[in-house]
Design an enzyme around this catalytic site. Structure first.
Site, PDB file in Angstrom:
ATOM      1  N   CYS A 111       0.849  -1.181   0.000  1.00  0.00           N
ATOM      2  CA  CYS A 111       0.000   0.000   0.000  1.00  0.00           C
ATOM      3  C   CYS A 111       0.887   1.234   0.000  1.00  0.00           C
ATOM      4  O   CYS A 111       1.886   1.266   0.723  1.00  0.00           O
ATOM      5  CB  CYS A 111      -0.897  -0.027   1.241  1.00  0.00           C
ATOM      6  SG  CYS A 111      -1.999   1.375   1.388  1.00  0.00           S
ATOM      7  N   HIS A 154      -9.317  -3.629  -2.117  1.00  0.00           N
ATOM      8  CA  HIS A 154      -8.312  -2.896  -1.341  1.00  0.00           C
ATOM      9  C   HIS A 154      -8.686  -1.412  -1.263  1.00  0.00           C
ATOM     10  O   HIS A 154      -8.659  -0.812  -0.183  1.00  0.00           O
ATOM     11  CB  HIS A 154      -6.940  -3.079  -2.012  1.00  0.00           C
ATOM     12  CG  HIS A 154      -5.807  -2.371  -1.355  1.00  0.00           C
ATOM     13  ND1 HIS A 154      -4.766  -3.036  -0.762  1.00  0.00           N
ATOM     14  CD2 HIS A 154      -5.536  -1.043  -1.207  1.00  0.00           C
ATOM     15  CE1 HIS A 154      -3.895  -2.137  -0.277  1.00  0.00           C
ATOM     16  NE2 HIS A 154      -4.345  -0.921  -0.543  1.00  0.00           N
ATOM     17  N   GLU A 155      -9.073  -0.832  -2.413  1.00  0.00           N
ATOM     18  CA  GLU A 155      -9.416   0.596  -2.439  1.00  0.00           C
ATOM     19  C   GLU A 155     -10.724   0.881  -1.694  1.00  0.00           C
ATOM     20  O   GLU A 155     -10.825   1.879  -0.974  1.00  0.00           O
ATOM     21  CB  GLU A 155      -9.477   1.115  -3.873  1.00  0.00           C
ATOM     22  CG  GLU A 155      -8.151   1.042  -4.626  1.00  0.00           C
ATOM     23  CD  GLU A 155      -6.962   1.579  -3.853  1.00  0.00           C
ATOM     24  OE1 GLU A 155      -7.074   2.644  -3.211  1.00  0.00           O
ATOM     25  OE2 GLU A 155      -5.899   0.940  -3.882  1.00  0.00           O
ATOM     26  N   HIS A 158     -10.158   1.152   1.904  1.00  0.00           N
ATOM     27  CA  HIS A 158      -9.652   2.472   2.327  1.00  0.00           C
ATOM     28  C   HIS A 158     -10.807   3.427   2.635  1.00  0.00           C
ATOM     29  O   HIS A 158     -10.702   4.271   3.530  1.00  0.00           O
ATOM     30  CB  HIS A 158      -8.782   3.108   1.237  1.00  0.00           C
ATOM     31  CG  HIS A 158      -7.354   2.683   1.278  1.00  0.00           C
ATOM     32  ND1 HIS A 158      -6.546   2.878   2.376  1.00  0.00           N
ATOM     33  CD2 HIS A 158      -6.577   2.082   0.340  1.00  0.00           C
ATOM     34  CE1 HIS A 158      -5.339   2.415   2.126  1.00  0.00           C
ATOM     35  NE2 HIS A 158      -5.332   1.920   0.888  1.00  0.00           N
TER      36      HIS A 158
END
Length: 184
Positions: A111, A154-155, A158
């Protein structure tokens, strides 16, 4: 243009907060944010430009990673021979369905906001369907699998205050379900 100094690092509160929904029509600052995040990804994946600006290559960048608590992320997943597997700015994205089958990257995840290497499998869904809005405010739905699906999860994490290493089994970092697949 974003440089590495502009990337919010692990420990900053914005990375652990739920991002606020983005409203339409997009404000000029939100349009600029979308442009700048995608520009970072494009430049970071170009070897010469990357070297010139000393960037870490990225395939995704969420607004909280540049200090903005808004539900927006840019994704640029390269494929073989200069093919683009998926390129989009996701606004207010939601995973609306997913496969039962698990998947993880064989080399683990990294990341831009996490400077240390955290070894282990980040077990995610192999296939997902996402609903999101594009820059024009149109609602879109896309099905993704394998690497593009992992990048988008993953995004989206966030935007929900979750970092990749939160998914790693602390007791058995390289544990994978028997039916799960490892992606190279």
């Amino acid at each position: 243009m974003y440089l590495m100094k502009d990337i919010t690092r692990d420990g900053a509160p914005v990375l652990r907060q739920t991002a606020a929904p983005v409203t339409f029509p997009l404000a000029a600052e939100d349009q600029q944010l979308a442009h700048d995040m995608m520009e970072y990804l494009v430049i970071s994946q170009d070897e010469q430009q990357n070297e010139k600006y000393q960037l870490r290559p990225g395939v995704g960048l969420a607004a909280p990673q540049v200090g903005v608590g808004k539900a927006m992320a840019a994704v640029l997943v390269p494929g073989p021979e200069d093919e683009i597997l998926f390129k989009e700015v996701l606004i207010n994205p939601k995973i609306i369905s997913h496969s039962v089958q698990d998947a993880a990257l064989s080399e683990g995840e990294g990341c831009l906001s996490v400077d240390k290497d955290v070894p282990g499998y980040v077990v995610r869904h192999d296939r997902i369907t996402i609903r999101y809005q594009n820059l024009a405010g149109e609602t879109k739905k896309v099905r993704l699998k394998n690497y593009p699906a992992i990048v988008c999860q993953h995004e989206i994490d966030h935007l929900n205050g979750i970092l990749f290493y939160d998914h790693i089994d602390k007791q058995q970092p390289f544990h994978m379900t028997p039916e799960g697949i490892l992606i190279d």
